[in-house]
Design an enzyme around this catalytic site. Sequence first.
Site, PDB file in Angstrom:
ATOM      1  N   LYS A  52     -45.247  36.423 -14.552  1.00  9.17           N
ATOM      2  CA  LYS A  52     -46.400  37.320 -14.684  1.00  9.17           C
ATOM      3  C   LYS A  52     -46.052  38.510 -15.579  1.00  9.17           C
ATOM      4  CE  LYS A  52     -48.240  35.938 -10.173  1.00  9.17           C
ATOM      5  NZ  LYS A  52     -48.413  36.249  -8.748  1.00  9.17           N
ATOM      6  N   GLN A  96     -46.536  40.474  -4.311  1.00  7.02           N
ATOM      7  CA  GLN A  96     -46.289  39.038  -4.285  1.00  7.02           C
ATOM      8  C   GLN A  96     -46.117  38.556  -2.837  1.00  7.02           C
ATOM      9  OE1 GLN A  96     -46.493  37.063  -6.942  1.00  7.02           O
ATOM     10  NE2 GLN A  96     -45.936  35.197  -5.883  1.00  7.02           N
ATOM     11  N   ASP A 119     -55.495  40.851  -7.617  1.00 11.76           N
ATOM     12  CA  ASP A 119     -55.333  39.564  -6.925  1.00 11.76           C
ATOM     13  C   ASP A 119     -56.612  39.188  -6.171  1.00 11.76           C
ATOM     14  OD1 ASP A 119     -53.091  37.982  -7.184  1.00 11.76           O
ATOM     15  OD2 ASP A 119     -51.858  39.224  -5.859  1.00 11.76           O
TER      16      ASP A 119
END
Length: 292
Positions: A52, A96, A119
Amino acid sequence: MTLLDGKKTAADIKEEIALEVKNLKENGKKTPHLAAIIVGNDGASLTYVNAKVKACERVGFESTLIRLTENTTELELLNQITSLNIDDNIDGFIVQLPLPKHINEQKVLMAVDPKKDVDGFHPTNVGKMALNLPTFISATPFGILELLERYKVETSGKHVVVLGRSHIVGSPMSILLSQKRTVGNATVTMCHRRTKNLKEFTLKADIIVAAIGIPEFLKADMVKENVTVIDVGITRLADASKKNGFRLVGDVAFEEVSKKSEFITPVPGGVGPMTIAMLLKNTLLACQRSNS
Ligand code: GUN
């Protein structure tokens, strides 16, 4: 059979984003900045987060990777999130998953400012998604919608079977595909581990989204001719013949199922690369929203 090439499509999207970033910079606007927090040393998670961050650099974003040790307390993580929430330089950030067991995931996700929640995991954003209001759609479902749209796969009036009810993929996917939207208007059946006679459902499906995390679960005798298959699974199986010691396997027995498919995503190179591209897209969106 047409391969839904996520690698190529993601590269196209990243090129489009890079152009937008160039425009922003030329017009003296703020450069999008994504931050990622990772707690602990899980190999797969580190690989994903690094990918990412690398993708940010490629499109001209700024990026910050915050690595916290496995024994970081929940409070320390929450404090880190607060810092990112109030930092005007950061447009969006992610934490994460999975997190170590001693940290309450729900509490952490709820601490993220919804305006920076690229997200799309905060309950506010999940609620907006379910109501078909403007929000951040989570990267994996967003990537699947984009892949279906760019390959002009018809979803309207089709019977979609979603395998899996996770908060990250199965649940949002089933909601989005049933909505009145460009890629949507489908009749959706969501199946999960308590579903009885699963094969009866999959055999009737025009489109199958497999997101259960069981390698090569979906076999050719479970699908009809000309099915479209989206394989979200990505499991690392030990393989001594590979340099890194493993190979990636999806939820679909690709060899046999592809022979009956009209469209199918490969693993790797299907849904995976799309998720990173859509995270970048959400970060660009966050930056544009805060600019305007
Ligand atoms: N772990 C697996 N998928 C994801 C994702 O999309 N976002 C984050 N933050 N963690 C993940």
